[in-house]
Design an enzyme around this catalytic site. Sequence first.
Site, PDB file in Angstrom:
ATOM      1  N   GLY A 231       0.642  -1.102   0.193  1.00 33.38           N
ATOM      2  CA  GLY A 231       0.170   0.043   0.356  1.00 33.38           C
ATOM      3  C   GLY A 231       0.507   1.275  -0.176  1.00 33.38           C
ATOM      4  N   SER A 232       0.113   2.086   0.601  1.00 32.97           N
ATOM      5  CA  SER A 232       0.845   3.696   0.667  1.00 32.97           C
ATOM      6  C   SER A 232       2.014   3.452   1.740  1.00 32.97           C
ATOM      7  CB  SER A 232       0.079   4.765   1.223  1.00 32.97           C
ATOM      8  OG  SER A 232      -0.803   5.269   2.192  1.00 32.97           O
ATOM      9  N   GLN A 233       2.571   4.890   1.207  1.00 31.21           N
ATOM     10  CA  GLN A 233       3.813   5.388   2.305  1.00 31.21           C
ATOM     11  C   GLN A 233       3.817   5.360   3.650  1.00 31.21           C
ATOM     12  OE1 GLN A 233       7.420   7.905   0.994  1.00 31.21           O
ATOM     13  NE2 GLN A 233       8.558   7.503   2.911  1.00 31.21           N
ATOM     14  N   PRO A 234       2.704   6.616   3.704  1.00 33.82           N
ATOM     15  CA  PRO A 234       2.231   7.272   5.003  1.00 33.82           C
ATOM     16  C   PRO A 234       1.340   6.058   5.854  1.00 33.82           C
ATOM     17  CG  PRO A 234       1.742   8.498   2.807  1.00 33.82           C
ATOM     18  CD  PRO A 234       1.856   6.691   2.395  1.00 33.82           C
ATOM     19  N   GLU A 253       5.223  -3.880   0.951  1.00 30.27           N
ATOM     20  CA  GLU A 253       5.765  -3.067  -0.657  1.00 30.27           C
ATOM     21  C   GLU A 253       5.009  -2.080  -0.555  1.00 30.27           C
ATOM     22  OE1 GLU A 253       5.397  -2.685  -4.510  1.00 30.27           O
ATOM     23  OE2 GLU A 253       3.595  -4.070  -3.994  1.00 30.27           O
ATOM     24  N   CYS A 287       1.382  -0.102  -8.790  1.00 26.69           N
ATOM     25  CA  CYS A 287       2.491   0.287  -8.447  1.00 26.69           C
ATOM     26  C   CYS A 287       3.599   0.689  -9.079  1.00 26.69           C
ATOM     27  CB  CYS A 287       2.963  -0.240  -7.371  1.00 26.69           C
ATOM     28  SG  CYS A 287       3.528  -2.316  -7.248  1.00 26.69           S
TER      29      CYS A 287
END
Length: 487
Positions: A231-234, A253, A287
Amino acid sequence: MAGKRELLMLENFIGGKFLPCNSYIDSYDPSTGEVYCKVPNSGKEEIEAAVEAAREAFPAWSSRSPQERSLVLNRLADVLEQSLEELAQAESKDQGKTLTLARTMDIPRSVLNFRFFASSNLHHVSECTQMSHLGCMHYTVRTPVGIAGLISPWNLPLYLLTWKIAPAIAAGNTVIAKPSEMTSVTAWMFCKLLDKAGVPPGVINIVFGTGPRVGEALVSHPEVPLISFTGSQPTAERITQLSAPHCKKLSLELGGKNPAIIFEDANLEECIPATVRSSFANQGEICLCTSRIFVQRSIYSEFLKRFVEATRKWKVGVPSDPSANMGALISKAHLEKVRSYVLKAQTEGARILCGEGVDQLSLPLRNQAGYFMLPTVITDIKDESRCMTEEIFGPVTCVVPFDSEEEVITRANSVRYGLAATVWSKDVGRIHRVAKKLQSGLVWTNCWLIRELNLPFGGMKSSGIGREGAKDSYDFFTEIKTITIKY
């Protein structure tokens, strides 16, 4: 007056049983913008129940031989394959992707995930060494970690859920999985197939809901020693914070800002259609999609002209339309976010050559409130622009010229991400040089998205921690132990 359409009601799957939830959240059909499904809004209570079920199932499941577990994985592949069309229809409706893509990629790859790990699980070897002068022999064994927490994204729902479940249970773990609340239907349908495949109760538990409620409850639970997240970095940063007090194993990832580098000797007949696909497949919601295209200046004008022409032929349509190349984006909020990047680029002086704000999108009346967007090509944009540095995760790509090999490598590596890259050239020496210097976990040359599941998958820098794939997944989902025998 037509009757109100009945909504699909999902339930959590815990300990081999479907269980209702006290509250539910809306899930939308991206192609119409209408609510069509209710997803459990689970929390700590449901995670506690799932942990108890997974804990009870672990001793018996982990005691099975690899061969016995592989038989179950192959049966899972069989029942998924038998339900391919039903699952593809559901995935397309739930996620917005074209039915063609769901039929040819998402569901077949979900089947392959179980077949692949059923096989690879039988071929791992341990290490052994002797210290004859001390009369000792040392060898290693690997044991399952325990309860694996798996959090999968909304872009490839069943594909990436099974990519995590298959190696986890093959290694002898039990799992608690949390799919995205926006795309939960195929995970729920998958649960209906588990008993038929012979999966014991409690080995696979799936709990639905949002990240802040059920995701955080899963990640912070002390009896879940391992988290695999895509998913997302945050969100990954939050997972890291919650996991730190428990020293959990993490596989993260995350995103990418993937470059395509096109040298002047590239075969444009192959390069252009492949780069259109790598930019806009699945609405750009992969991604690994290309969002920065660097073209050597001597062929820049020709490439740009032909690329825009090919992009305009990349049809946006209702997901069930067999001629559509692209469906709807996942949500209204995401559509607005992607559009905001295009507007920002315009305010910075960039040119929009096709797509958003330039071309007209034609849709049936029923789908005009859906979350559709034309594939968009931007040029005359600076490397420092947000469109060139941040992950957009939509059908937007930027095309810019470069002059030298050294220059383009520096520019390609200038972002915080390092997931994937593509290089187009007939010069084998150049391909090897450039691929080695690119800060990317995956580099495709003269192709895109050809995967060998035995080899590592994952990124550098802010694109994640760890790798996935046959040996890498096995290592992650097991603990290694060194045993010394004195003789």
